[in-house]
Write a protein that holds these residues in place. Sequence first.
Motif, PDB file in Angstrom:
ATOM      1  N   ALA A   1       0.728  -1.268   0.043  1.00 12.74           N
ATOM      2  CA  ALA A   1       0.198  -0.121   0.083  1.00 12.74           C
ATOM      3  C   ALA A   1       0.963   1.340   0.102  1.00 12.74           C
ATOM      4  N   LEU A   2       2.114   1.215   0.726  1.00 15.94           N
ATOM      5  CA  LEU A   2       2.838   2.344   0.779  1.00 15.94           C
ATOM      6  C   LEU A   2       3.367   2.517  -0.407  1.00 15.94           C
ATOM      7  N   ALA A   3       3.945   1.431  -1.140  1.00 13.67           N
ATOM      8  CA  ALA A   3       4.643   1.815  -2.388  1.00 13.67           C
ATOM      9  C   ALA A   3       3.629   2.407  -3.640  1.00 13.67           C
ATOM     10  N   ARG A   4       2.353   1.834  -3.380  1.00  9.84           N
ATOM     11  CA  ARG A   4       1.258   2.405  -4.219  1.00  9.84           C
ATOM     12  C   ARG A   4       1.174   3.928  -4.066  1.00  9.84           C
ATOM     13  N   ALA A   5       1.226   4.414  -2.713  1.00 10.92           N
ATOM     14  CA  ALA A   5       0.963   5.890  -2.463  1.00 10.92           C
ATOM     15  C   ALA A   5       2.243   6.698  -2.904  1.00 10.92           C
ATOM     16  N   MET A   6       3.252   6.209  -2.465  1.00 11.93           N
ATOM     17  CA  MET A   6       4.571   6.760  -2.776  1.00 11.93           C
ATOM     18  C   MET A   6       4.841   6.696  -4.417  1.00 11.93           C
ATOM     19  N   THR A   7       4.236   6.033  -5.159  1.00 15.05           N
ATOM     20  CA  THR A   7       4.353   5.922  -6.557  1.00 15.05           C
ATOM     21  C   THR A   7       3.453   7.291  -7.149  1.00 15.05           C
ATOM     22  N   GLU A   8       2.442   7.373  -6.454  1.00 15.37           N
ATOM     23  CA  GLU A   8       1.571   8.512  -6.682  1.00 15.37           C
ATOM     24  C   GLU A   8       2.259  10.019  -6.485  1.00 15.37           C
TER      25      GLU A   8
END
Length: 457
Positions: A149-156
């Motif tokens: 989930a954090l990787a998804r948010a940091m990608t954005e």
Amino acid sequence: MSMLSDFTARLRREHVTLALDDIQALILRSRPEPYVGIHAMLHIDDAAGGRDLLGRIAAHIPSAAGWTDEREAWMGIALSFEGLKALEVPEASLASFPLPFQQGMARRAEQLRDVGENAPEHWDEAFRPGTCHVALTIYARDDAALEVALARAMTELERSHGVTLVGRHAFGADADAKNPFGFRDSISQPAIAGSGVAPLPGQERSIAAGEFILGENSETGAPVAMPDPLELGRNGSFVVLRKYESRAGAFNDFVRAHADGEAGEELLAAKMVGRWRSGAPLPLAPDHDDAALGADPARNNGFDFSRDPRGLACPHAAHMRRLNPRDSHLTILTDVNIHRIIRRSSTFGPKWRRDLTASDDAAQERGIFFIFISARAYDTIEFFQQEWINRGNFIDLAEERDPIVGLHETAGSFTMPQSPVRRRVDGITTFNRLRGGEYLFMPSLTALRWIAGAAWR
């Protein structure tokens, strides 16, 4: 039975009247146990870039319609007033927000009694006035789910421009969900009318949805004032976020100094909190801890104080009884139901240990993000801070303060009714030091898209 399974068993979709598909899941969905997560604070330097990020992040925020789904992780987002300004929300809309929200937590320090060691000049950089524009929270069941989930948010975030990460704080707790002082946390949650989930056996009646969801009728029979236009205000709520540094060692030292032996220490600590460390409430377990009771959501809130009017089981001054007096007799009359809150607190740092002393407090950062959601959030926290936490007049205890979260600029006391003579324990200090916070608005999913799309331009 897990907390999620319990909610699923009690959910009756035919009784749902709220627009669950428009309400952020974090408002109605309890955190998992065990849990891990991240609080991220963002600053918006460019309005267009901030709106673009908001629109993309909104796609990853689940609604409350699936709040019983077996999710591995979920995300919630809230905005400060300065954040809404930075996003260039229209002036007319900005002016429609409550004054305390417009001013922000730091400027409300006097009303919040945030003075001395709790004053804004001592806060973390991420919470200095005007810094935190967006608060993004991710809850997850385990580290693996959080990483995804954090990787998804940091990608954005990395794809965005004009938005800066100004603070990031990990949190988590094991299946016992203990706070920094070793007590099971966030047990007492209100049942919300229209959510479709009935109160637990023995629990208080459901509270009107408008006490938590903007646009719904409140306990007064009418909605609480909300921001304009409807696309912005409806189905949102307000959030209070306060980061506390917990002095667990100093708390241990205090109970050791005023009690005999481990059993005496546990009893004194329970009297100060209102529950045993397992979560078992004193009105149901006045003499000793009951771990099975503390872990049972069908029983650990099934009580009131009507059979303990003198506070012999649970002192009037106990933290739990102060912040939810239930049907206690109060010297200053108060409608308790309009001060109910949805708790979303999160613990960080090493677990509590019995051998901790005050000398350990500086070496290991531990604490709690005290987070709650309410349509009256700012009135409620300022009332709490002024009356229920930092005074004692409402329970005939003059200036005696909350023993757990009260600010004690000089050594304080804690009163325990006993027969024939009450006992007063002196020497209480500030066991939870404030290190920052902000007043936030948690928009509906419709409102997030409205802001991101700049529909007013």
